[in-house]
Scaffold this motif. Structure first.
Motif, short mmCIF file in Angstrom:
data_model
loop_
_atom_site.label_atom_id
_atom_site.label_comp_id
_atom_site.label_asym_id
_atom_site.label_seq_id
_atom_site.Cartn_x
_atom_site.Cartn_y
_atom_site.Cartn_z
N HIS A 10 0.78 -1.38 0.04
CA HIS A 10 0.10 0.09 -0.05
C HIS A 10 0.82 1.36 -0.09
O HIS A 10 0.40 2.29 -0.40
CB HIS A 10 -0.90 -0.09 1.19
CG HIS A 10 -0.31 -0.16 2.62
ND1 HIS A 10 0.19 -1.47 2.89
CD2 HIS A 10 0.27 0.81 3.41
CE1 HIS A 10 0.75 -1.24 4.11
NE2 HIS A 10 0.73 0.03 4.57
N LEU A 15 -3.81 1.80 -5.21
CA LEU A 15 -4.77 0.93 -5.27
C LEU A 15 -5.00 0.13 -6.72
O LEU A 15 -5.30 -1.13 -6.70
CB LEU A 15 -6.03 1.27 -4.72
CG LEU A 15 -7.40 0.72 -4.39
CD1 LEU A 15 -6.81 -0.59 -3.57
CD2 LEU A 15 -8.50 1.30 -3.80
N ASN A 51 -3.56 -5.36 0.84
CA ASN A 51 -2.74 -4.30 0.94
C ASN A 51 -1.22 -4.67 0.11
O ASN A 51 -0.23 -3.98 0.10
CB ASN A 51 -2.06 -3.67 2.26
CG ASN A 51 -3.46 -3.04 2.77
OD1 ASN A 51 -4.23 -2.17 1.69
ND2 ASN A 51 -3.92 -3.08 4.01
N ASP A 307 -7.11 3.00 0.56
CA ASP A 307 -6.10 3.88 0.49
C ASP A 307 -6.62 5.18 1.46
O ASP A 307 -5.57 5.98 1.96
CB ASP A 307 -5.77 4.33 -0.96
CG ASP A 307 -4.94 3.58 -1.67
OD1 ASP A 307 -4.40 2.53 -0.90
OD2 ASP A 307 -4.67 3.88 -2.85
N GLN A 310 -5.64 4.32 4.95
CA GLN A 310 -4.46 4.51 5.39
C GLN A 310 -4.06 5.75 5.72
O GLN A 310 -3.32 5.89 6.69
CB GLN A 310 -3.65 3.96 3.90
CG GLN A 310 -2.06 3.92 4.39
CD GLN A 310 -1.32 3.95 3.05
OE1 GLN A 310 -1.86 3.91 1.92
NE2 GLN A 310 0.04 4.03 3.22
#
Lengths: 445, 296
Positions: A10, A15, A51, A307, A310
């Motif tokens: 990631h 993505l 990920n 994402d 994250q």
């Protein structure tokens, strides 16, 4: 054996690329079989999660595959753009590759620091590779070591306690839109671990309805039972009810193994009017994504993916740096032990090979000398036998030393003279003697 | 003549409000220092409240020496400030309304600055004659408090647009202390709009009574229904009528409701502007009319 890791995660890959590089179990098994066929002397394992997609290989030191071979293999397998793969990939070798796997298993490389799901994913990747016959002694030791170390580090540091989980971030996201959940309907699409964790968090907010749908309805019903979601407002529903549930829902969390979006813009747009402008929070935890990204641009729809999570999680993990340092210090010991054992095993094999090679040479020379002894036909004198023995020894020493000494050939520009010279001195306990002085040499004469 | 005893507290209150605004911006930007930066904002807003209260009580007891609280435009602005400042102070302590003060404080500063202008340069007392006094006081009171509600709704609308923009652009995700949720803001807009609607309705009714039943010549004249003030006020009333039903009308939910709340305030302010312009024209044209009612 040389340990390699080539992967995408990631942090390195967007993505869209991670979606293209994701392997489900079937494809992963096929990829491992293909790798084994191409490089039969190598061991390999493939870790593919939401990920990350990471290949772990142990190959003979001077044999393929190289990192470039692996990159082109991934390009062939996934059809992803070669340049994108080259840019987004990370590769590690030997101890660094081992360190990477240990960190991943302990959740130190995860989006959510210390998350427990990744350990299960590492275990499953190991089991899959083992089932495909792609794991040998090196990867056995590496994966087993990583799993053991991960458990130990989690237990000792408590890094998986009090963490900002994906599910808790999901709830925090929903709170940007909704004030309370008492009159809200939550719809979960899928029945995996991520859905389970997300529902457990959302349930604490006491939503009015908590509904689950899955292609296999029984799995949704089972998960609902597992989460003790009883009553008419909660529980599993049929997959075919998805459209009506999307109209009723205020919060949608999706995480399935589908390779194509389940809810497309064309499917969802006609439902918007029936929602009467109520805001909808959608969280897509799947890779590849379940919800068409275009849905996020529709009015009163708030769509987030991994994402986005994250970004949110990274903002909250900076305060746990000390815990990471502690965990990494503990992992270091495990990694050193694991790599020590792998190296020790390599040395053991090397010694065995060396012994075999020398025995072969000795056998060969013994046979030759025996023939010469036989040819003397009883006329052997002590002197003749001594000569034969001396010739035998000379040939034996020459044959044994031929390959090592050829490495010292000054004409070879690639030879690492200093390294080999030092190795020979060390291996045969030879002192580095200075050249004899000229005057001393002349006085001897 | 400038009312210095009113102007000075108003100037100080305006400065304190601007200081509170600066501190509030710092607080939102430096989220980790929440605990250490909250009290200065509260202190500043407390000071604004005290100064407004002082000026209001001073005007009531010393200047007017009567129970009628709104006898000039500055009194109405003081009344709004006096209600708005503690309301903002209250929202400061509500985590669910985090960030709202940032949008409400500029309004407060604007109203206070307007009050300063109304005392220093454009001071004019309302003409409260005996017949319409009760109606006028009622009309003015509900209009000013209604304006306060409209202002709160508009601040909520502006914040809604800001928060929604951030959510759509996915900015500021993972903030330690997120801003008020869209649902909270929609509720705030709805409540402010509902109260504002009720007060505007009362204002319109009382205004209607005043222009239709008074035997005096009002500033609007006989053809009051064709006045821009009446049309603007009616338009604002319709906007709020739509706004309070926003959860039933799916087409105006979300961003559109927020824009409606802002549009409502703009219309209310435009109504005030029309009143001012109309009054000035009337005063210029009919300076011999002794009892022109200064409406809102």
């Amino acid at each position: 054996m040389r340990l390699l890791m080539l992967g995408f995660n990631h942090r390195t890959a967007p993505l869209e690329l991670r979606e293209a590089l994701a392997f489900d179990n079937e494809r992963a098994a096929a990829a491992l079989h293909e790798l084994r066929q191409r490089y039969p002397a190598s061991e390999c394992a493939l870790l593919s999660t939401c990920n990350r997609t990471e290949f772990y290989l142990a190959r003979p030191i001077h044999d393929p595959p190289t990192i470039e071979h692996l990159r082109s293999f991934i390009t062939q397998q996934t059809g992803a753009d070669a340049d994108a793969i080259h840019t987004a990939s990370i590769h590690r070798e030997q101890e660094e590759a081992a360190t990477h796997l240990f960190r991943v298993s302990a959740g130190l490389d995860s989006m959510v620091l210390g998350e427990p799901q990744v350990l299960g994913q590492v275990k499953r990747a190991y089991e899959l590779a083992d089932g495909c016959g792609a794991v040998g002694p090196v990867l056995h030791r590496l994966f087993q070591g990583a799993i053991t170390a991960s458990k130990s580090v989690r237990r000792q540091t408590g890094i998986d306690q009090g963490r900002t989980s994906v599910s808790s971030v999901a709830v925090a996201f929903a709170k940007n839109i909704f004030d309370h959940f008492g009159d809200k309907t939550v719809l979960a699409i899928g029945a995996g671990e991520m859905i389970k964790a997300s529902l457990a968090s959302l349930r604490r907010e006491n939503p009015k309805r908590l509904l689950l749908i899955n292609r296999t309805q029984q799995r949704a019903i089972d998960l609902a039972k597992q989460l003790e979601l009883t009553g008419t407002d909660h529980g599993g529903r049929a997959w075919d009810d998805m459209d009506s549930l999307l109209i009723e829902a205020d919060i949608v969390v999706s995480c399935t193994g589908a390779t194509e979006p389940i809810v497309t813009e064309s499917r969802f747009k006609p439902l918007l009017k029936k929602r009467r402008g109520r805001p909808l929070f959608m969280l897509d935890l799947a890779v590849p994504r379940d919800l068409d990204p275009k849905i996020g641009s529709l009015r009163n729809v708030y769509l987030y993916n991994l994402d986005d999570l994250q970004q949110a999680v990274e903002a909250t993990t900076s305060g746990r740096r000390e815990l990471v340092n502690e965990a990494e210090a503990l992992l270091r010991g495990h990694i050193d032990r694991c790599m020590g054992e792998i190296r020790h095993r390599d040395i053991g094999r090397l010694v065995k090979q060396l012994r075999q090679r020398l025995n072969d040479i000795a056998q060969e020379e013994q046979g030759r000398t025996a023939k010469k002894l036989a040819s003397l036909n009883g006329q052997s004198t002590e002197q003749a036998v001594e000569d034969l023995i001396a010739q035998h020894n000379h040939r034996l020493v020459n044959k044994i030393l031929h390959l090592p000494l050829s490495q010292l050939d000054r004409s070879d520009p690639d030879a690492s003279m200093g390294f080999y010279a030092a190795a020979l001195r060390r291996l045969f306990d030879l002192k580095d003697q200075p050249d004899m002085p000229m005057d001393e040499a002349s006085s001897d004469t | 003549m400038p009312e210095l005893s009113t102007s000075i507290p108003l100037i100080l209150a305006t400065l304190a409000c601007i200081a509170a605004m600066v501190l509030a911006v710092r607080r939102v930007r430096q989220l980790d220092e929440l605990a250490t930066t909250l009290w200065p904002i509260q202190a500043m807003l407390g000071l604004v409240t005290v100064l407004c209260l002082f000026a209001f009580v001073y005007r009531l007891t010393i200047v007017h020496k009567a129970w009628v609280p709104v006898q000039a435009h500055v009194d109405g602005l003081l009344l709004i400030s006096l209600l708005l400042a503690p309301a903002i102070l209250y929202t400061q302590s509500r985590p669910r309304l985090f960030g709202f003060s940032l949008f409400a404080m500029p309004l407060l500063a604007l109203i206070l600055a307007w009050g300063v202008c109304a005392t220093l340069w454009t001071y004019r007392p309302f003409n409260l004659d005996s017949f319409t006094q009760a109606w006028t006081v009622f009309h003015l009171a509900v209009t000013y408090v209604g304006l306060l509600c409209c202002a709160m709704g508009a601040a909520g609308g502006a914040m809604y647009l800001f928060v929604q923009g951030r959510l759509k652009s996915k900015a500021g995700l993972g903030q330690v202390n997120p801003m008020a949720s869209l649902e909270t803001l929609e509720t705030l807009i709805l409540r402010a709009a509902t109260l504002g609607f009720v007060l505007l309705t009362l204002s319109l009714i009382s205004g209607l009574v005043m222009v239709t039943q008074s035997d005096h010549t009002s500033s609007l004249g006989k053809a009051w229904w064709s006045s821009p003030k009446v049309w603007l006020a009616a338009a604002a009333w319709i906007v709020y009528a739509v706004l309070i039903n926003v959860r039933s009308f799916s087409t105006v939910r979300g961003r559109r409701a927020a824009w409606l709340a802002i549009a409502g305030l703009v219309l209310v302010l435009a109504t005030y502007g029309a009143v001012e312009a109309l009054d000035r024209t009337q005063q210029d044209d009919t300076s011999n009319v002794p009892h022109a009612v200064e409406a809102d």
